[in-house]
Design a protein around this motif. Structure first.
Motif, PDB file in Angstrom:
ATOM      1  N   TYR A 206       0.858  -1.176   0.000  1.00 46.58           N
ATOM      2  CA  TYR A 206       0.000   0.000   0.000  1.00 46.58           C
ATOM      3  C   TYR A 206       0.897   1.229   0.000  1.00 46.58           C
ATOM      4  O   TYR A 206       1.843   1.306   0.790  1.00 46.58           O
ATOM      5  N   VAL A 207       0.584   2.183  -0.862  1.00 52.43           N
ATOM      6  CA  VAL A 207       1.325   3.442  -0.924  1.00 52.43           C
ATOM      7  C   VAL A 207       0.536   4.499  -0.163  1.00 52.43           C
ATOM      8  O   VAL A 207      -0.615   4.792  -0.508  1.00 52.43           O
ATOM      9  N   LEU A 208       1.145   5.058   0.882  1.00 57.76           N
ATOM     10  CA  LEU A 208       0.504   6.089   1.695  1.00 57.76           C
ATOM     11  C   LEU A 208       1.050   7.459   1.330  1.00 57.76           C
ATOM     12  O   LEU A 208       2.261   7.642   1.152  1.00 57.76           O
ATOM     13  N   GLU A 209       0.135   8.421   1.219  1.00 57.72           N
ATOM     14  CA  GLU A 209       0.494   9.825   1.019  1.00 57.72           C
ATOM     15  C   GLU A 209      -0.397  10.675   1.916  1.00 57.72           C
ATOM     16  O   GLU A 209      -1.623  10.616   1.825  1.00 57.72           O
ATOM     17  N   ILE A 210       0.235  11.419   2.800  1.00 58.75           N
ATOM     18  CA  ILE A 210      -0.460  12.348   3.699  1.00 58.75           C
ATOM     19  C   ILE A 210      -1.650  11.660   4.384  1.00 58.75           C
ATOM     20  O   ILE A 210      -2.770  12.168   4.402  1.00 58.75           O
ATOM     21  N   GLY A 211      -1.383  10.481   4.910  1.00 59.95           N
ATOM     22  CA  GLY A 211      -2.380   9.802   5.723  1.00 59.95           C
ATOM     23  C   GLY A 211      -3.457   9.054   4.971  1.00 59.95           C
ATOM     24  O   GLY A 211      -4.416   8.574   5.584  1.00 59.95           O
ATOM     25  N   THR A 212      -3.339   8.951   3.653  1.00 61.21           N
ATOM     26  CA  THR A 212      -4.330   8.225   2.865  1.00 61.21           C
ATOM     27  C   THR A 212      -3.636   7.206   1.966  1.00 61.21           C
ATOM     28  O   THR A 212      -2.458   7.358   1.620  1.00 61.21           O
ATOM     29  N   ILE A 213      -4.365   6.167   1.571  1.00 67.75           N
ATOM     30  CA  ILE A 213      -3.825   5.170   0.645  1.00 67.75           C
ATOM     31  C   ILE A 213      -4.094   5.633  -0.776  1.00 67.75           C
ATOM     32  O   ILE A 213      -5.247   5.823  -1.182  1.00 67.75           O
ATOM     33  N   LYS A 214      -3.029   5.827  -1.529  1.00 74.94           N
ATOM     34  CA  LYS A 214      -3.143   6.330  -2.895  1.00 74.94           C
ATOM     35  C   LYS A 214      -3.081   5.218  -3.934  1.00 74.94           C
ATOM     36  O   LYS A 214      -3.559   5.383  -5.058  1.00 74.94           O
ATOM     37  N   LYS A 215      -2.464   4.102  -3.570  1.00 78.99           N
ATOM     38  CA  LYS A 215      -2.281   3.036  -4.554  1.00 78.99           C
ATOM     39  C   LYS A 215      -2.040   1.733  -3.824  1.00 78.99           C
ATOM     40  O   LYS A 215      -1.453   1.714  -2.735  1.00 78.99           O
ATOM     41  N   THR A 216      -2.503   0.640  -4.391  1.00 76.07           N
ATOM     42  CA  THR A 216      -2.239  -0.681  -3.824  1.00 76.07           C
ATOM     43  C   THR A 216      -2.036  -1.684  -4.954  1.00 76.07           C
ATOM     44  O   THR A 216      -2.475  -1.458  -6.089  1.00 76.07           O
ATOM     45  N   GLY A 217      -1.365  -2.766  -4.645  1.00 75.75           N
ATOM     46  CA  GLY A 217      -1.113  -3.808  -5.629  1.00 75.75           C
ATOM     47  C   GLY A 217      -0.141  -4.811  -5.066  1.00 75.75           C
ATOM     48  O   GLY A 217       0.266  -4.724  -3.896  1.00 75.75           O
ATOM     49  N   THR A 218       0.266  -5.765  -5.872  1.00 75.25           N
ATOM     50  CA  THR A 218       1.299  -6.686  -5.429  1.00 75.25           C
ATOM     51  C   THR A 218       2.638  -5.964  -5.412  1.00 75.25           C
ATOM     52  O   THR A 218       2.815  -4.922  -6.061  1.00 75.25           O
ATOM     53  N   GLY A 219       3.585  -6.522  -4.680  1.00 74.18           N
ATOM     54  CA  GLY A 219       4.914  -5.926  -4.673  1.00 74.18           C
ATOM     55  C   GLY A 219       5.497  -5.847  -6.066  1.00 74.18           C
ATOM     56  O   GLY A 219       6.082  -4.830  -6.465  1.00 74.18           O
ATOM     57  N   ALA A 220       5.324  -6.905  -6.841  1.00 77.98           N
ATOM     58  CA  ALA A 220       5.866  -6.945  -8.205  1.00 77.98           C
ATOM     59  C   ALA A 220       5.220  -5.892  -9.092  1.00 77.98           C
ATOM     60  O   ALA A 220       5.896  -5.246  -9.912  1.00 77.98           O
ATOM     61  N   GLU A 221       3.900  -5.698  -8.947  1.00 85.34           N
ATOM     62  CA  GLU A 221       3.206  -4.694  -9.758  1.00 85.34           C
ATOM     63  C   GLU A 221       3.697  -3.291  -9.452  1.00 85.34           C
ATOM     64  O   GLU A 221       3.932  -2.487 -10.373  1.00 85.34           O
ATOM     65  N   LEU A 222       3.873  -2.984  -8.175  1.00 85.03           N
ATOM     66  CA  LEU A 222       4.275  -1.625  -7.812  1.00 85.03           C
ATOM     67  C   LEU A 222       5.739  -1.350  -8.107  1.00 85.03           C
ATOM     68  O   LEU A 222       6.127  -0.194  -8.296  1.00 85.03           O
ATOM     69  N   LEU A 223       6.543  -2.403  -8.182  1.00 84.30           N
ATOM     70  CA  LEU A 223       7.948  -2.208  -8.562  1.00 84.30           C
ATOM     71  C   LEU A 223       8.082  -1.641  -9.965  1.00 84.30           C
ATOM     72  O   LEU A 223       9.055  -0.931 -10.266  1.00 84.30           O
TER      73      LEU A 223
END
Length: 235
Positions: A206-223
């Motif tokens: 999960y990618v957090l920005e300023i206290g909110t989740i902006k993006k999610t996915g598998t580790g491989a996808e986000l790489l």
């Protein structure tokens, strides 16, 4: 049913909203990582799950039962352990004494068995078990902090910035141990500034920005995600 389920979590420090309605789940056996810049709310989330911070609202359930309102040591007894940012070992105590502190919720017989498993994961700690913790290297102190958390035999281990301040070769070693712990059956929630390493070992992220989740996915996808690469992977 998820092992850990966090729903619509809000956490504030006075007028500052640190976490703004995040939700995520962790299934048993996974490595899940939270990545983001400083101030994104990652450590606050872990500390709230661990019972160290009281949220404004939302829910935190472990195996379908709420953790909110439980004292931190009761949460440890339920099967969650936090390895905090900055290691926070007891510097005037020996390695063995630090590990004993990690098992304070369990019996002596249980701790003897768990201690041998910790030493199997961290043979360097066994070599230095009589050494005062404050004289250990940074990498050894990180191993000690992780070993201390494992002494409670958690089903979910939360790691907050385990690679902070370590040389690259030690970062590789720490993450190899994270994989070993997971393969041995420990579910892991990882907060880590080194996004490349975190995503490399994570099942989901999960990618957090300023206290909110902006993006999610598998580790491989986000790489290989362009936005993530530009913001956190230097590419």
């Amino acid at each position: 049913m998820a092992l850990l389920s966090v729903k619509d979590l809000h956490v504030s420090y006075g007028a500052i909203k640190a976490v703004r309605g995040i939700s995520f789940d962790i299934d048993e056996g996974e490595i899940v990582t939270l990545i983001g810049a400083n101030g994104a709310g990652k450590s606050t989330t872990l500390n709230t799950v661990a019972g160290l911070i009281k949220p404004d609202s939302g829910s935190v359930d472990f195996e379908g039962e709420t953790l909110l309102g439980l004292r931190a040591h009761r949460i440890v007894e339920r099967g969650l352990a936090l390895c905090p940012e900055g290691r926070r070992v007891f510097t005037q105590m020996t390695v063995a004494e630090n590990l004993e502190m990690g098992g304070y919720t369990r019996t002596d017989a249980e701790n003897r068995e768990t201690l041998e498993k910790v030493y199997d994961h961290f043979p360097r700690l066994k070599e230095r078990r009589g050494q005062v913790a404050g004289t250990l290297s940074g990498g050894e102190q990180q191993m000690l902090a992780m070993g201390r958390a494992l002494m409670s035999k958690p089903r979910l281990l939360m790691l907050d910035e385990p690679s902070m301040g370590l040389a690259p070769i030690l970062v590789q070693e720490i993450f190899a141990i994270v994989k070993q712990l997971n393969e041995a059956g420990t579910t892991i929630l990882l907060v880590e500034q080194n996004a490349n390493m975190a995503l490399s070992v994570a099942d989901r992220a999960y990618v957090l920005e300023i206290g909110t989740i902006k993006k999610t996915g598998t580790g491989a996808e986000l790489l290989v995600d362009d936005d993530v690469r530009k913001a956190y992977l230097g590419g």
